[in-house]
Motif scaffolding. Structure first.
Motif, mmCIF file in Angstrom:
data_model
loop_
_atom_site.group_PDB
_atom_site.id
_atom_site.type_symbol
_atom_site.label_atom_id
_atom_site.label_comp_id
_atom_site.label_asym_id
_atom_site.label_seq_id
_atom_site.Cartn_x
_atom_site.Cartn_y
_atom_site.Cartn_z
ATOM 1 N N GLN A 1 -39.710 -13.344 -0.060
ATOM 2 C CA GLN A 1 -39.457 -12.620 -1.300
ATOM 3 C C GLN A 1 -39.431 -13.538 -2.517
ATOM 4 O O GLN A 1 -38.938 -14.652 -2.452
ATOM 5 C CB GLN A 1 -38.076 -11.950 -1.262
ATOM 6 C CG GLN A 1 -37.977 -10.767 -0.373
ATOM 7 C CD GLN A 1 -36.596 -10.183 -0.491
ATOM 8 O OE1 GLN A 1 -36.393 -9.298 -1.315
ATOM 9 N NE2 GLN A 1 -35.663 -10.663 0.301
ATOM 10 N N HIS B 1 -40.155 -8.691 -4.660
ATOM 11 C CA HIS B 1 -41.569 -8.493 -4.337
ATOM 12 C C HIS B 1 -42.060 -9.592 -3.397
ATOM 13 O O HIS B 1 -41.630 -10.733 -3.479
ATOM 14 C CB HIS B 1 -42.424 -8.470 -5.595
ATOM 15 C CG HIS B 1 -42.339 -7.171 -6.322
ATOM 16 N ND1 HIS B 1 -43.072 -6.911 -7.446
ATOM 17 C CD2 HIS B 1 -41.611 -6.054 -6.106
ATOM 18 C CE1 HIS B 1 -42.800 -5.686 -7.881
ATOM 19 N NE2 HIS B 1 -41.904 -5.166 -7.092
ATOM 20 N N GLU C 1 -45.680 -11.050 -2.305
ATOM 21 C CA GLU C 1 -47.119 -11.043 -2.567
ATOM 22 C C GLU C 1 -47.797 -11.889 -1.497
ATOM 23 O O GLU C 1 -48.002 -13.084 -1.683
ATOM 24 C CB GLU C 1 -47.409 -11.569 -3.973
ATOM 25 C CG GLU C 1 -46.868 -10.648 -5.055
ATOM 26 C CD GLU C 1 -47.332 -11.023 -6.440
ATOM 27 O OE1 GLU C 1 -48.490 -11.461 -6.599
ATOM 28 O OE2 GLU C 1 -46.522 -10.874 -7.369
ATOM 29 N N VAL D 1 -45.999 -1.709 -2.949
ATOM 30 C CA VAL D 1 -46.015 -1.529 -4.402
ATOM 31 C C VAL D 1 -47.451 -1.348 -4.855
ATOM 32 O O VAL D 1 -47.767 -0.475 -5.653
ATOM 33 C CB VAL D 1 -45.345 -2.728 -5.102
ATOM 34 C CG1 VAL D 1 -45.427 -2.600 -6.617
ATOM 35 C CG2 VAL D 1 -43.901 -2.868 -4.645
ATOM 36 N N VAL E 1 -48.904 -6.367 -2.229
ATOM 37 C CA VAL E 1 -47.558 -6.547 -2.783
ATOM 38 C C VAL E 1 -46.627 -5.525 -2.135
ATOM 39 O O VAL E 1 -46.865 -4.320 -2.207
ATOM 40 C CB VAL E 1 -47.528 -6.381 -4.316
ATOM 41 C CG1 VAL E 1 -46.117 -6.569 -4.859
ATOM 42 C CG2 VAL E 1 -48.491 -7.352 -4.981
ATOM 43 N N GLN F 1 -42.282 -4.571 -1.085
ATOM 44 C CA GLN F 1 -40.901 -4.748 -1.511
ATOM 45 C C GLN F 1 -39.990 -4.260 -0.398
ATOM 46 O O GLN F 1 -40.181 -3.169 0.144
ATOM 47 C CB GLN F 1 -40.626 -3.954 -2.783
ATOM 48 C CG GLN F 1 -39.220 -4.126 -3.321
ATOM 49 C CD GLN F 1 -39.019 -3.345 -4.603
ATOM 50 O OE1 GLN F 1 -39.506 -2.238 -4.745
ATOM 51 N NE2 GLN F 1 -38.293 -3.929 -5.538
#
Length: 150
Positions: free
Chosen positions: A33, A38, A40, A75, A79, A81
């Motif tokens: 994270q 987030h 990625e 997201v 990406v 979460q």
């Protein structure tokens, strides 16, 4: 729900032999994270983080389980979460890529409750993710129920 209750639930939920890989992906994603929660990473990068021998399809399956349970949301492409009440990485968000820090400016702080409010108000957030984000979320009891044919 706080992060300790979530982690204990995750161990029970994904603790059997078939689902331990889901638990490994979850722990890796918590560690990957960025500030604000987030992650990625491509599925291949997540697999490489866990160790050799895990294909993109293995990771995709585990992400699907976490998405279905409401632990994770996509997201946008690449990406993800994790539900903030479970495992938020708070702190100070770095400037967006390509932007310079303005001298004398105050860095943006990421607060868990503000992030939860944003998620609960986001019409694009999946219902299962919103349910898991509730402060008093009721976590499903026992191990995950397998789909028929799996």
């Amino acid at each position: 729900m706080d992060s300790l209750a979530f982690m204990l639930w995750a161990v029970r939920r994904y603790g059997d032999a078939e689902d331990r890989f889901v638990l490994a992906v979850l722990v890796a994603m918590i560690g990957l994270q960025e500030v604000g929660g987030h992650i990625e990473q491509t599925q291949e990068q997540i697999g490489q983080t866990i160790g050799s021998g895990y294909s993109r399809s293995h990771v995709a399956w585990a992400l699907g389980v976490l998405l279905e349970d409401g632990v994770l949301r996509r997201v946008r492409r690449g990406v993800y979460q994790i539900v903030p009440s479970a495992a938020l990485r708070g702190g100070v968000r770095p400037p967006a890529e390509g932007k310079r820090k303005v001298p004398g400016s105050t860095p943006e702080r990421v607060h868990q409750l503000d992030l939860l409010k944003d998620i609960l108000e986001d019409p694009k957030a999946p219902d299962a993710f919103k349910a898991m984000a509730q402060v008093d979320a009721k976590l499903p009891e026992g191990p995950r129920q397998k789909r028929k044919g799996k």
